[in-house]
Design a protein around this motif. Structure first.
Motif, PDB file in Angstrom:
ATOM      1  N   ASN A 135       0.826  -1.216   0.000  1.00 37.67           N
ATOM      2  CA  ASN A 135       0.000   0.000   0.000  1.00 37.67           C
ATOM      3  C   ASN A 135       0.853   1.256   0.000  1.00 37.67           C
ATOM      4  OD1 ASN A 135      -2.288  -1.565   0.022  1.00 37.67           O
ATOM      5  ND2 ASN A 135      -2.630  -1.374   2.229  1.00 37.67           N
ATOM      6  N   ASP A 183      -2.352   8.495   7.020  1.00 38.34           N
ATOM      7  CA  ASP A 183      -3.497   8.217   6.157  1.00 38.34           C
ATOM      8  C   ASP A 183      -3.129   8.416   4.693  1.00 38.34           C
ATOM      9  OD1 ASP A 183      -5.970   7.799   5.051  1.00 38.34           O
ATOM     10  OD2 ASP A 183      -6.791   9.741   5.645  1.00 38.34           O
ATOM     11  N   SER A 185      -4.872   6.643   2.411  1.00 43.72           N
ATOM     12  CA  SER A 185      -5.990   5.937   1.786  1.00 43.72           C
ATOM     13  C   SER A 185      -6.406   6.524   0.435  1.00 43.72           C
ATOM     14  CB  SER A 185      -7.186   5.898   2.727  1.00 43.72           C
ATOM     15  OG  SER A 185      -7.579   7.205   3.081  1.00 43.72           O
ATOM     16  N   GLU A 188      -3.996   5.242  -2.120  1.00 43.23           N
ATOM     17  CA  GLU A 188      -4.117   3.795  -2.336  1.00 43.23           C
ATOM     18  C   GLU A 188      -5.211   3.474  -3.342  1.00 43.23           C
ATOM     19  OE1 GLU A 188      -4.881   1.936   1.407  1.00 43.23           O
ATOM     20  OE2 GLU A 188      -3.027   2.637   2.291  1.00 43.23           O
ATOM     21  N   LYS A 189      -6.242   4.320  -3.387  1.00 49.06           N
ATOM     22  CA  LYS A 189      -7.397   4.066  -4.258  1.00 49.06           C
ATOM     23  C   LYS A 189      -7.127   4.408  -5.719  1.00 49.06           C
ATOM     24  CE  LYS A 189     -10.445   5.366  -0.532  1.00 49.06           C
ATOM     25  NZ  LYS A 189     -11.303   6.454  -0.082  1.00 49.06           N
TER      26      LYS A 189
END
Length: 190
Positions: A135, A183, A185, A188-189
């Motif tokens: 990740n 964070d 995230s 990562e997407k």
């Protein structure tokens, strides 16, 4: 009378010149044949179709980037050097850069996948990054990709003229922000 034989390499060279000058919007058998001063027939004798020619051309370009452009040592940090080399490629060959990385029908996914696998290779060999999880590696790729693409696009269109030191600073800021963040995230997407 002997017929002139056109080689795969000659056709690829003409195709490269068409893409370099006109982007993939000009990537047609007719335009490539016109560039060579021939009919389209030799193209279809050497390649199954235009997609075969495009994929072969993209493979050749990826090899050129892999062996000649991306590995140039500038700072000694392979990740920073990759970013710098990408930016300088965009500035020095802006039409080709745009055709490969920006245009809708350009290199697209193939160029992204190539760049990502090259990036991963460098990460695995780099002491600072080799222990990162998947990740974090993906976030690092996306974050640096966004940073260098922004710099490359603005430089190749003449909007900004940062020094190499400025570019290195911006890439390092992106890397540090990703490595220090709890964070990642959103990256990562992507």
């Amino acid at each position: 009378m002997r017929r002139k034989v056109y080689t795969k390499d000659q056709i690829l060279k003409a195709a490269y010149e068409v893409v370099e000058n006109e982007g993939f919007s000009g990537f047609t058998a007719r335009n490539i044949a016109k560039k060579m001063g021939i009919s389209t027939q030799p193209i279809y004798l050497e390649f199954k179709n235009m997609m075969d020619l495009k994929n072969t051309l993209l493979d050749e370009i990826c090899n050129h980037l892999y062996y000649d452009v991306f590995p140039v040592v500038r700072t000694g940090d392979t990740i920073i050097d990759l970013g710098l080399n990408y930016v300088y490629f965009a500035k020095e060959q802006s039409n080709l850069y745009t055709a490969l990385y920006v245009q809708e029908y350009g290199g697209g996914k193939k160029m992204h996948d190539f760049s990502y696998s090259y990036f991963r290779e460098l990460i695995r060999e780099h002491d600072k990054y080799k222990n990162l999880d998947e990740n974090r590696i993906n976030a690092l790729h996306v974050g640096t990709w966004i940073t260098v693409t922004g710099i490359a696009t603005l430089m190749s269109s003449g909007i900004i003229e940062p020094t190499e030191e400025d570019i290195v600073h911006l890439i390092n800021r992106a890397i540090d922000a990703i490595l220090d963040s709890d964070d990642i995230s959103v990256l990562e997407k992507l």
